[in-house]
Design a protein around this motif. Structure first.
Motif, PDB file in Angstrom:
ATOM      1  N   UNK A 130       0.829  -1.211   0.000  1.00  0.00           N
ATOM      2  CA  UNK A 130       0.000   0.000   0.000  1.00  0.00           C
ATOM      3  C   UNK A 130       0.863   1.262   0.000  1.00  0.00           C
ATOM      4  N   UNK A 131       1.893   1.272   0.849  1.00  0.00           N
ATOM      5  CA  UNK A 131       2.759   2.452   0.913  1.00  0.00           C
ATOM      6  C   UNK A 131       3.537   2.650  -0.385  1.00  0.00           C
ATOM      7  N   UNK A 136       5.493   5.733  -4.009  1.00  0.00           N
ATOM      8  CA  UNK A 136       6.508   5.543  -5.047  1.00  0.00           C
ATOM      9  C   UNK A 136       6.365   6.505  -6.231  1.00  0.00           C
ATOM     10  N   UNK A 137       5.160   6.724  -6.746  1.00  0.00           N
ATOM     11  CA  UNK A 137       5.057   7.642  -7.900  1.00  0.00           C
ATOM     12  C   UNK A 137       5.511   9.060  -7.581  1.00  0.00           C
ATOM     13  N   UNK A 138       5.389   9.472  -6.323  1.00  0.00           N
ATOM     14  CA  UNK A 138       5.721  10.846  -5.966  1.00  0.00           C
ATOM     15  C   UNK A 138       7.160  11.019  -5.518  1.00  0.00           C
ATOM     16  N   UNK A 146      11.324   3.671   2.593  1.00  0.00           N
ATOM     17  CA  UNK A 146      10.400   4.095   3.654  1.00  0.00           C
ATOM     18  C   UNK A 146       9.344   3.024   3.902  1.00  0.00           C
ATOM     19  N   UNK A 147       8.796   2.484   2.818  1.00  0.00           N
ATOM     20  CA  UNK A 147       7.752   1.470   2.943  1.00  0.00           C
ATOM     21  C   UNK A 147       8.281   0.221   3.637  1.00  0.00           C
ATOM     22  N   UNK A 148       9.510  -0.165   3.312  1.00  0.00           N
ATOM     23  CA  UNK A 148      10.116  -1.339   3.945  1.00  0.00           C
ATOM     24  C   UNK A 148      10.289  -1.110   5.440  1.00  0.00           C
TER      25      UNK A 148
END
Length: 238
Positions: A130-131, A136-138, A146-148
């Motif tokens: 989800x994160x 990711x696109x931004x 960060x998501x990890x």
């Protein structure tokens, strides 16, 4: 590609070190539980957790501080810049993930309740996906790091929250505080060296970091390192 390369590097360093400690200590935890009960196992777990913190935390800080130097030496020109940006985040993520797997999650194995690990893994995967979709696109490749980290933090908190209901883990607050303060001193010492690239300067900074951390840990007796060293020396002498 930069994410994969940086992740593998950190995993092979921090993850491998903490895995060795776990593999050496876990059989003793199991033996203590079966032979002497929960309290004896808890004492062994505290020694394991203390070792994981005192080895893993400075390695994490060191990788973060030296991310640019390491990227300059190890990675090619196409990966270097992105790897330097994400290495500190990935180092923190791997440390949290390894600490979760090798300390917090041990309670599920001791109580034969490993089904909870499957639920938590599914939660972590959901958070990560989800994160990545949202960020990711931004923000680009750093969003993956960060998501990890966020996924591992959520997993560690979930493991701790569920695990404490089935087995009480020993507190490692003093170990965390002591290792964090010594690691911060180590980071300052590394920063004091001139900013230069190349394998020689990287090795010099690593050596300075190890010496500083070891000296400060000995002076402050972090996690009882002096007593452990003296015990090892007595065994060698006998």
């Amino acid at each position: 590609a930069p994410y994969a390369a940086a992740y593998d590097l950190v995993q092979q360093l921090i993850g491998a070190i903490m895995s060795v400690l776990f593999l050496a200590a876990f059989p003793m935890v199991i033996h203590a539980l079966e032979a002497e009960g929960d309290e004896s196992a808890r004492i062994r777990l505290r020694a394991l957790g203390s070792g994981l913190v005192c080895i893993g935390l400075p390695a994490t800080v060191g990788l973060g501080v030296l991310s640019s130097d390491i990227s300059e030496v190890i990675f090619g020109g196409g990966y270097r810049q992105d790897a330097a940006r994400i290495l500190p985040w990935l180092a923190a993520a791997i440390f949290v993930g390894a600490f979760k797997s090798y300390f917090i999650d041990v309670v599920f194995q001791l109580r034969h309740a490993t089904k909870y690990q499957g639920y938590i893994a599914a939660l972590m995967a959901t958070v990560n996906v989800v994160l990545n979709i949202l960020l990711l696109p931004r923000y680009g490749v750093i969003a993956a790091a960060w998501a990890t980290l966020a996924a591992y933090l959520v997993g560690a908190l979930a493991s701790w929250h569920i695990g404490k209901t089935i087995f009480s883990l020993p507190s490692l607050e003093k170990d965390f505080l002591g290792c964090a303060s010594v690691s911060a001193t180590m980071a300052i010492a590394i920063y004091s060296l001139p900013s230069s690239s190349g394998i020689v300067w990287l090795l010099a900074k690593i050596a300075l970091g190890i010496i500083t951390y070891a000296a400060m840990a000995w002076m402050l007796n972090v996690a009882g390192c002096r007593g452990l060293f003296n015990a090892v020396m007595r065994r060698r002498n006998t």
